[in-house]
Write a protein that holds these residues in place. Structure first.
Motif, short mmCIF file in Angstrom:
data_model
loop_
_atom_site.label_atom_id
_atom_site.label_comp_id
_atom_site.label_asym_id
_atom_site.label_seq_id
_atom_site.Cartn_x
_atom_site.Cartn_y
_atom_site.Cartn_z
N PRO A 1 17.82 -45.47 -14.41
CA PRO A 1 17.64 -46.45 -15.49
C PRO A 1 16.51 -47.43 -15.15
CG PRO A 1 19.96 -46.18 -14.97
CD PRO A 1 19.20 -45.47 -13.90
N ARG A 2 15.68 -47.70 -16.12
CA ARG A 2 14.53 -48.58 -15.93
C ARG A 2 14.49 -49.67 -16.98
NH1 ARG A 2 12.59 -47.48 -10.83
NH2 ARG A 2 12.19 -45.23 -10.58
N CYS B 1 15.30 -45.60 -29.29
CA CYS B 1 15.00 -44.62 -28.24
C CYS B 1 15.26 -45.17 -26.85
CB CYS B 1 13.55 -44.16 -28.37
SG CYS B 1 13.20 -43.15 -29.83
N VAL B 2 14.81 -46.39 -26.59
CA VAL B 2 14.98 -46.97 -25.25
C VAL B 2 16.46 -47.15 -24.94
CG1 VAL B 2 14.59 -49.03 -23.85
CG2 VAL B 2 12.72 -48.10 -25.22
N HIS C 1 18.15 -46.87 -20.96
CA HIS C 1 17.31 -47.85 -20.28
C HIS C 1 17.58 -49.25 -20.83
CE1 HIS C 1 15.05 -44.72 -18.26
NE2 HIS C 1 14.87 -44.10 -19.42
N THR C 2 16.97 -50.25 -20.20
CA THR C 2 17.02 -51.63 -20.66
C THR C 2 15.75 -51.93 -21.44
OG1 THR C 2 18.42 -52.41 -18.86
CG2 THR C 2 17.05 -54.05 -19.94
N LEU C 3 15.91 -52.58 -22.57
CA LEU C 3 14.78 -52.89 -23.45
C LEU C 3 14.27 -54.31 -23.17
CD1 LEU C 3 13.00 -52.33 -26.02
CD2 LEU C 3 14.85 -53.39 -27.33
N LEU C 4 12.99 -54.40 -22.82
CA LEU C 4 12.28 -55.68 -22.77
C LEU C 4 11.35 -55.68 -23.97
CD1 LEU C 4 11.31 -55.98 -18.98
CD2 LEU C 4 13.43 -56.66 -20.12
N ARG D 1 21.41 -55.23 -22.12
CA ARG D 1 20.37 -54.20 -22.18
C ARG D 1 19.22 -54.58 -23.11
NH1 ARG D 1 22.19 -48.92 -20.74
NH2 ARG D 1 23.91 -49.14 -19.26
N ILE D 2 19.34 -55.69 -23.81
CA ILE D 2 18.30 -56.11 -24.77
C ILE D 2 17.80 -57.49 -24.38
CG2 ILE D 2 17.73 -56.57 -27.17
CD1 ILE D 2 20.09 -54.80 -27.98
#
Length: 338
Positions: A75-76, A96-97, A102-105, A133-134
């Motif tokens: 996970p990135r 998608c992220v 994954h974690t969304l920035l 995650r957001i």
């Protein structure tokens, strides 16, 4: 635990929530969005939300998600620079992220912060575990990989700035329509949403027509008359008046139905209220022209979707969940070893 099943269920629930929004909720949301961005009026906010609800409909969402690994190898934190030209245009990258684990920035466009923050809040209310995650951020320094959408100029900047980490960069694209002269009035009317929805600001808006030599534009202009209401938006009217005056002053040959200007030009991208057109003689000639501009083309529409790889007229603004921007598989990028 926020596993793939839970993530998928949350997005499906979000789709149901969006599909059931009341008129009062939509009106209030659109009013807040329009205070930030004058182009985001109620019809276009409604269209964007309806489109996302369609993307999240089961079982198609589950079938699409099932084509990719359920969990990432590692996970990135994925930084996403979002565009803001049409309402919620950054949502597909958010989907998608997060769905890929994954974690969304997220760095949303200042033109679309209201809607992006709102839809993220709706998602976290459905699944509170997404809260971690957001992240909405001003700078993406902490990201391990990047997805960015912008103009050709900003894309060059992104390529340089993100060169040392995995990245997916999207550039300017636009959409095209192929007409043969054999379309019915109903089919021609279907071209209306492709041209006018979102006032022509999206990459899936048709900005150029390919027509046979000697094409009669009168049936098309007549079929589009139901869209005359775009003039009620003062920004659109200002663009129409300006572009019309420029064409008149410079004696540029054009056709005008009172709210849309058609002119023959090689350029693909046209100003708001203007659609360019080019002509072809035979199908091989058309194929050559389309091949030349493939790298700048987002979508193609034709009557009944009969031209290979095209959407039916009226469907350019209704992509499926697997219709990736610029034809680049975002989920495949995210599934790779970042």
């Amino acid at each position: 635990m926020l596993n793939h099943t839970a993530r998928l269920a949350a997005f499906a629930a979000l789709g149901r929530r969006l599909a059931s929004l009341s008129d009062d909720e939509l009106t209030d949301l659109a009013a807040r969005a329009r205070n930030r961005n004058g182009w985001f009026d109620l019809p276009n906010v409604r269209a964007a939300i309806t489109g996302i609800a369609h993307l999240l409909a089961e079982p198609e969402l589950a079938r699409w998600a099932g084509r990719y690994p359920a969990e990432p190898a590692s996970p990135r934190q994925v930084g996403v620079v979002m565009a803001g030209n049409i309402p919620l245009v950054g949502f597909h990258d958010m989907l998608c992220v997060l769905l890929s684990g994954h974690t969304l920035l997220a760095k949303p466009s200042k033109d679309d912060t209201v809607l992006m923050l709102w839809i993220a809040k709706e998602l976290t209310q459905i699944e509170p575990a997404f809260t971690e995650r957001i992240q909405f951020v001003e700078r993406l320094n902490a990201a391990d990989a990047f997805i960015a959408t912008g103009s050709d100029n900003t894309a060059r900047y992104f390529e340089f700035y993100f060169k040392n980490k995995p990245h997916l960069i999207r550039r300017n694209r636009t959409s095209l329509a192929i007409l043969t002269g054999r379309e019915t009035a109903g089919e021609l009317a279907g071209l209306g949403p492709d041209i006018f929805q979102y006032y022509g600001l999206g990459c899936r808006n048709v900005s150029k027509l390919y027509v046979p030599e000697g094409y009669d534009f009168v049936p098309l202009l007549d079929a589009l008359q139901t869209w005359h209401g775009v003039l009620n938006h003062h920004k659109y009217q200002n663009n129409y008046d300006y572009n019309k005056s420029i064409m008149l002053v410079n004696a540029v040959p054009h056709l005008d139905n009172g709210f849309l200007l058609l002119t023959e030009r090689a350029a693909l991208v046209s100003p708001i209220s203007v659609v360019h057109y080019g002509t072809y003689t035979q199908e091989i000639d058309l194929l050559d022209q389309l091949t030349d501009v493939a790298a700048q083309t987002q979508a193609i529409v034709s009557a009944g979707g009969r031209y290979p790889g095209s959407f039916p007229l009226g469907r350019a603004q209704n992509p499926g969940v697997a219709d990736y921007a610029d034809g680049i598989d975002t989920m495949e990028f995210l599934a790779a070893e970042l």
